[in-house]
Design an enzyme around this catalytic site. Sequence first.
Site, short mmCIF file in Angstrom:
data_model
loop_
_atom_site.label_atom_id
_atom_site.label_comp_id
_atom_site.label_asym_id
_atom_site.label_seq_id
_atom_site.Cartn_x
_atom_site.Cartn_y
_atom_site.Cartn_z
N ASP A 176 0.84 -1.20 0.00
CA ASP A 176 0.00 0.00 0.00
C ASP A 176 0.88 1.25 0.00
OD1 ASP A 176 -2.28 1.50 0.04
OD2 ASP A 176 -3.16 0.48 1.76
N ASP A 222 -10.89 2.97 -2.91
CA ASP A 222 -11.25 1.68 -2.31
C ASP A 222 -12.70 1.36 -2.64
OD1 ASP A 222 -8.80 1.88 -1.12
OD2 ASP A 222 -9.52 1.70 0.94
C1 GLA Z 1 -6.02 1.13 1.94
C2 GLA Z 1 -6.19 0.12 0.82
C3 GLA Z 1 -7.18 -0.94 1.26
C4 GLA Z 1 -6.69 -1.60 2.53
C5 GLA Z 1 -6.46 -0.57 3.61
C6 GLA Z 1 -5.81 -1.15 4.84
O1 GLA Z 1 -7.18 1.84 2.14
O2 GLA Z 1 -6.61 0.75 -0.35
O3 GLA Z 1 -7.36 -1.90 0.23
O4 GLA Z 1 -5.52 -2.30 2.24
O5 GLA Z 1 -5.63 0.48 3.13
O6 GLA Z 1 -5.55 -0.20 5.81
#
Ligand code: GLA
Length: 721
Positions: free
Chosen positions: A172, A241
């Site tokens: 990430d 997301d």
């Molecule tokens: C980000 C990513 C998600 C997840 C969260 C975890 O938002 O885009 O897919 O991995 O972090 O904290």
Amino acid sequence: MPTAFPRWLRAAVACCSTLAAVSAGTVLAQPAAASSAAPGAVAQYPDYSPTPPMGWNDWSYYQCGIDEKTILGNAQALVTTGLARKGYDTVTIDDCWMSQQRDAKGDLVANPALFPDGMAYVGQQLHKLGLKFGIYEDAGTSTCGGYPGSLDHWQQDADLFASWDVDYVKLDGCNVPTKAGETDEQSYRDTYTAMSRALLNTRRHIVFSISAPAYFQGAANWDSVIGWSAQLGNLWREGADIALGQDPDKWSSIDYNYSYNVGLTALQRPGRWNDPDFLLAGDSGLSQDEIQSQVSLWAMMAAPLISSTDLTHLSPTALAVLGNRDVIAVDQDRLGIQGSVVQHGAGYDVLSKPLADGDRAVALFNSSDSAQTISTTAAQAGLPVAGGYKLDDLVSKTATNTTGVIAAGVPPHATVLYRVHPTADHGPAPATAISWRDVSTPQLPGTYQITLTDNGTVPLTDGRLQISAPAGWTVAPDTVALPRVAPGGTASATVTVRGPQGAPGTTVTTITATASYRAHSSKVDTVSGEQTIVQTVPYPSLAAAFNDVGATDESDTTPGNFDGGGDSYSSQALAKAGATAGATISANGLSFTWPAAAAGANDNVSATGQEITFSGQGQALGFLGAEAGFTSGTVTVTYTDGTASTGQLGFPNWCCAPTDAYGAKTAFTTDHRNTPSGPANYGTSYGVFTNTVPLTPGKTVRSVTLPDAPAIHVFALTVQP
Ligand code: GLA
């Protein structure tokens, strides 16, 4: 209190304003060719995922609520449901698996309370099940959830993962510091390059999922970041997301992620995958058409198929949607080409994806809220000229043939997915479609023409149209005999549909027309097409549209939900400011009546496009309200003569925005608010505001339609004389 958005959420919020720019069909520029030739560029990361990755990730459903049992339970379910055999073979443990601190050697440590047997053990168990082991880390100082990031621990972390036999790393991009003298993009590129090299150095075949582009969505260099991500890894999250399991509005999130991903065809190449995030099939709040649409559209876009739901309680429907081998085959096709939009119209897209055997997958996606017939041609879908085409509906498993037109009645939010094979084989039944056309006039309301079209090569005989409607509705006639339909021809019938006066608010009714006929066999075939009828009946008053809890009593703050997060105005604080049931609130030249509902009862309107009966004449319509989401929207005023006018309505955030935002003015302030754990004052006061929307002089208002912006709350309405 101003909310400090985590960086990933800010990226997601920032991105959304670019939706228009990434509208369906838009093809973005190719990544800068310089990406691969840039100084210090690393070799292309190996092709560890020649087809889009498939599997399961815990994040959307569980977030930090994971442990060894959750992970292994879902892994087991992948096997017992048969999904693993169909390709869903990678289990990725997302954020929150770690302890807050590295150990004395600087190694990452699994949280012993959650993973008492350690990560190597989890990996072994996954491998024993025949699955692959994926793990989450972050390229910054800490993960999005606040656990230690990999920054400057590249090789140490990569080696640790390799020692645990990890097969897939999702890296990430929260909390990546921008180095002095570098741009944001350079710093991201440095970090991801470092991890790409470190993973390579382990010599283990680790699929590398990069999140950097998600932090640049909507920025001018978004495609450039995707360009080097395709160099450094195998797939990349490039945008917002997807909704979390507990989020109420999952469909709009799926539709949004589709809309930004579908325009990125030019940035994808075989083995390098755009990742629009998880599949939500199995979650609550989505219809069967919606989960099918997501899986079909993701397959068309050659997207990773990564489920993120509770697989231990998967419904048979969700399992069938996820496990549809024909749809999976479209996604996993070895040509590895992301399908693209070949036709775009009002509320629909047609996508086409070339397949290795010369077939094309063609998807008819109805993104609108009403059923519609979507029609394209084999030529438009990029198929070669042929004597005919076989259409394999990959969901209903029916096969039909067409001379070229590819059409279907598609329910709202649904996708019809065909595998189209150029062939003059007229074996299967002719392809047919039903379409509806509203031919109502003021004298003949509710009148529709329903048409059956024969797109095949043989005539349709013994045709009969049957129209079914829910209880309380009538269709006349509801059964019609149809004349013979020649190949390429149509037969139509006109019907009148009548329904009961709905309750106040918006009612959506589906009427279905089904044609039965015989083609070249003695078998009777059928085809259906829907009509969506939307009725809006105005609420008799604003009070009748009460639908949210804006104020709670300090002795019981639980029902409060003004901000969607369980916070509300305090009745006691409102009373101190003079806002009690039925009180007159005079402010800024306007006079309102404060709602009479008791604290904790539904006592204000979250504006979701409700139409409210309202009468009056004057200069402007006055609103008393506030908002908790930084948004404005359109008010429509309808007059007694049938004309309408519009205006923009916004209120400042109740606590945390300039008090003149959107041209509003403060009506009064209260000194604290209620939170789920009791009254609180975060060093600010909580305001209620007035704002106005102009009226057409001399006309009498009949009704007012509120903006469709749920963060806007309206407490009272008035007319400014
Ligand atoms: C980000 C990513 C998600 C997840 C969260 C975890 O938002 O885009 O897919 O991995 O972090 O904290």
